[in-house]
Every structure is written in C-alpha cells, then in structure tokens.
Enzyme design. Structure first.
Site, PDB file in Angstrom:
ATOM      1  CB  SER A 138       6.283  -3.321   4.653  1.00 20.27           C
ATOM      2  OG  SER A 138       5.463  -4.469   4.617  1.00 20.27           O
ATOM      3  CD  GLU A 140       4.715  -9.550   4.632  1.00 18.31           C
ATOM      4  OE1 GLU A 140       5.597 -10.391   4.893  1.00 18.31           O
ATOM      5  OE2 GLU A 140       3.505  -9.827   4.592  1.00 18.31           O
ATOM      6  CE1 TYR A 162       7.543  -4.887  -0.486  1.00 17.32           C
ATOM      7  CE2 TYR A 162       6.640  -5.992   1.449  1.00 17.32           C
ATOM      8  CZ  TYR A 162       6.711  -4.891   0.617  1.00 17.32           C
ATOM      9  OH  TYR A 162       5.944  -3.774   0.900  1.00 17.32           O
TER      10      TYR A 162
END
Length: 352
Positions: A138, A140, A162
């Site tokens: 990801s 992120e 996360y």
C-alpha cells in the site's frame, strides 16, 4: 494440476471481486477465501458466483471459509486447492479504524501475510510445484513521504497501524522471495476506488452522500481533512497490474498509480458538481474524522510498471468520480423507491 488455478484472499472486497472477474475472463479456476459470519458478504460476487451445491456445469469460482489468523487452516487450503497463483488481498484495510484496532490490524494485515507465505512455502517445498505469490502492498507505507513522487526505491515512513502492518507484510514477502526462492511480488498500490468501494472509505462516503443529498434523503456530509491529497485510480485497472506481475519471469515490486494527485476537496467538487450541487453548501468539518497522524500527500511514479509490465491506467480521475457518482445516484434512487413503498430496512449496496 490445473495450469491456471488461482487462490484469492479478500475476494469479497472491492479488489477481490474485480480480480476474480479478470481471472475468470482469462480461463482461470478461481478459489476465494471468505470469513465465516452470520450474514452473507458476497454481494460484489453475485454476478460471477454459483453455489457449488447446485453443481452448475462449468462453474469456475469456489468459495472457502478461512481466517488469516488460522495458520493450520491456510496451510490445509493451499494443499487442497493446489494453486498456481496466490493473491493476498486480505486485510483490515481502513486506516482510521486501524488506530482503534491496532492489534487486530497487525494480526490480519501483517502476520496474516506471514502465515499465508508459510503455507505457500511448505506446500511448494513438499510438492515441488511452484506457486506465484502476490502481496497487496500500500501507498500508506510511505506515510510521511521523504520524496515526491514515490517510487519503488523511496524509503517507507508509515503513519498508521495499518501502514505499519502493510509494511511488515511487504518486507516479509521480500524476505521470503530472497530466502526461499519464491516467485513473490509486491504491488504498492496507490488509492484505487470504484462503485464497489466500501461506504466507510472517503471517496465512497462522498459519492454515496451526493446521491442521497440530491434526492433529499440526507442534508449534510461530515468530513475530516479536505486538503489531504491522493493519487486516485480505478480498481478495475489496478487488478490487471496484479495479474501482470505474476506473469513475469522474475518476481519484483511495482508502484501502481496514475502519477496524478488530487485533494479530497477536488473530489468533492467534482462529485457534487456532477449533480449540479455546490459542495460548500453541504460539507462540514467533523474532528472525529481527523487522523491522529495525517498523511498529507501521496503521489506515485508508475514508470516501472508502465515499462516492465506494459501497464497503464485507463480511467481518468474525472471519469472515476463520475462513474462512482452516477452509480450512487442510482443506489439513492433505489433507496427512495423502497422508502416510498415502506420496504426500507436501512441498508442496500455492497456493504449490506
């Protein structure tokens, strides 16, 4: 062994459903792993799933109950299915929720990937049959970015539980590739959306509200940081990149992105404007939706995916917003019809 047999975790999610459709269109036998719950969560698969108990001739999608925390169960399924390709899309994938449930997020999103990799490695070692593995990484992971745009070589700096869990899953995949000669690739996907996106995610929250506000079913939309900027693409385009990674002779890691960045405010402007509304009349700030640690800007550089995979996004940012807004206007119209008929039960759509 079937030369085209795929095992997909997270198949009931946005990406999983698009990936299943793509694989089926290419002649794959697809096995999806789903969690056991008291209600069905297969709405995104309705157009392609056939109940195996009906023994429909030619059905090529089979669903299996599984849990990413159950190492023995994952190992048993890999031995039973004997896949040639494994796509790990399972995760607790909501960034804001990960602050509220950090341990659960780590167990599913991070350590769950390790358990699946172990199952794949054990089966490959015992059977001698190679498996190609895809890990959903990801954007992120970049978090507090140290360079823009972000490339495969950009250092990671996650800013949420996360992001940290995804980073563990990413690096353990790289470690297994280098330690055990697994054909394992990571796709570092930047934000990708669709009408199948969960309603708690910011883009779908916006387009769902726009349709309801247009029809008078909702008055306001409460949001967090409107200035956050993201690289948004269409999920249907991005699953093609996943598949392409596993068709390469050599495993590798790839950024999958559009190379453009837009703010949440821009998304709101386009979505409300699509239905001749001004977002300023309806959107209000609610501090509850602000993250403890914000990621201000994500912008991916997809040059490697474009050159090595011959991949590029097909749907533009405007096209994506309009696609989602139009779909959610139709959903709001269905809701209004049910309300008028006294048949409204509080939920419709993919998250029911």
């Amino acid at each position: 062994m079937n030369p085209n047999r795929a095992m997909v975790t997270g198949i009931t999610g946005q990406d999983g459903s698009y990936l299943a459709e793509l694989l089926l269109s290419k002649g794959y036998e697809v096995h999806g792993l789903i969690r056991r719950s008291s209600s069905f969560n297969t709405a995104r698969l309705e157009s392609i799933y056939t109940d195996p108990h009906e023994k429909t001739k030619g059905a090529k999608l089979t669903l299996h109950y599984a849990d990413m925390t159950d190492a023995n169960g994952l190992s048993r399924l890999v031995r039973t299915i004997q896949p040639t390709e494994v796509y790990n899309l399972a995760a607790q994938s909501h960034v804001r929720v990960s602050f509220d449930q950090p341990i659960h997020t780590a167990d599913i999103t991070g350590v769950g990937a390790l358990k699946l990799l172990e199952a794949v490695r054990d089966y490959q070692d015992a059977s001698g049959q190679p498996i190609r593995y895809y890990q959903a990484s990801s954007s992120e992971q970049y978090g507090k970015v140290v360079e823009t745009p972000q490339k495969e070589t950009t250092p990671f700096y996650p800013r949420s539980p996360y992001g940290v869990a995804k980073l563990y899953a990413h690096w353990i995949t790289v470690n297994y590739r280098e330690s055990y000669n697994l054909h394992a690739s990571c796709g570092i996907l930047f934000n990708h959306e669709s009408p199948r996106r969960g309603e708690t995610f910011v883009t779908r929250k916006v387009t769902r509200a726009v349709g309801r506000i247009k029809l008078g079913l909702q008055k306001k939309l409460y949001m967090g940081n409107l200035d956050a900027q993201r690289d948004w693409g269409f999920a249907g385009d991005y699953v093609e990149a996943m598949w392409l990674m596993l068709q390469q002779d050599t495993p590798d890691d790839y950024v999958v992105a559009t190379g453009e960045t837009h703010s949440v405010k821009e998304f709101c402007e386009l979505a409300f404007g699509r239905l001749d509304l001004d977002y300023k009349d309806f959107v209000e700030l609610d501090p509850r939706y602000l993250r403890p640690a914000e990621v201000d800007l994500l912008l991916g550089d997809p040059a490697k995916a474009k050159s090595k995979l011959n991949w590029k996004p097909k749907v533009s940012f405007r096209g994506l917003v309009e696609m989602m807004t139009d779909a959610d206007l139709e959903l709001a119209e269905r809701e209004q019809t049910l309300r008028n008929a006294g048949q409204w039960h509080g939920r419709i759509g993919h998250d029911q």
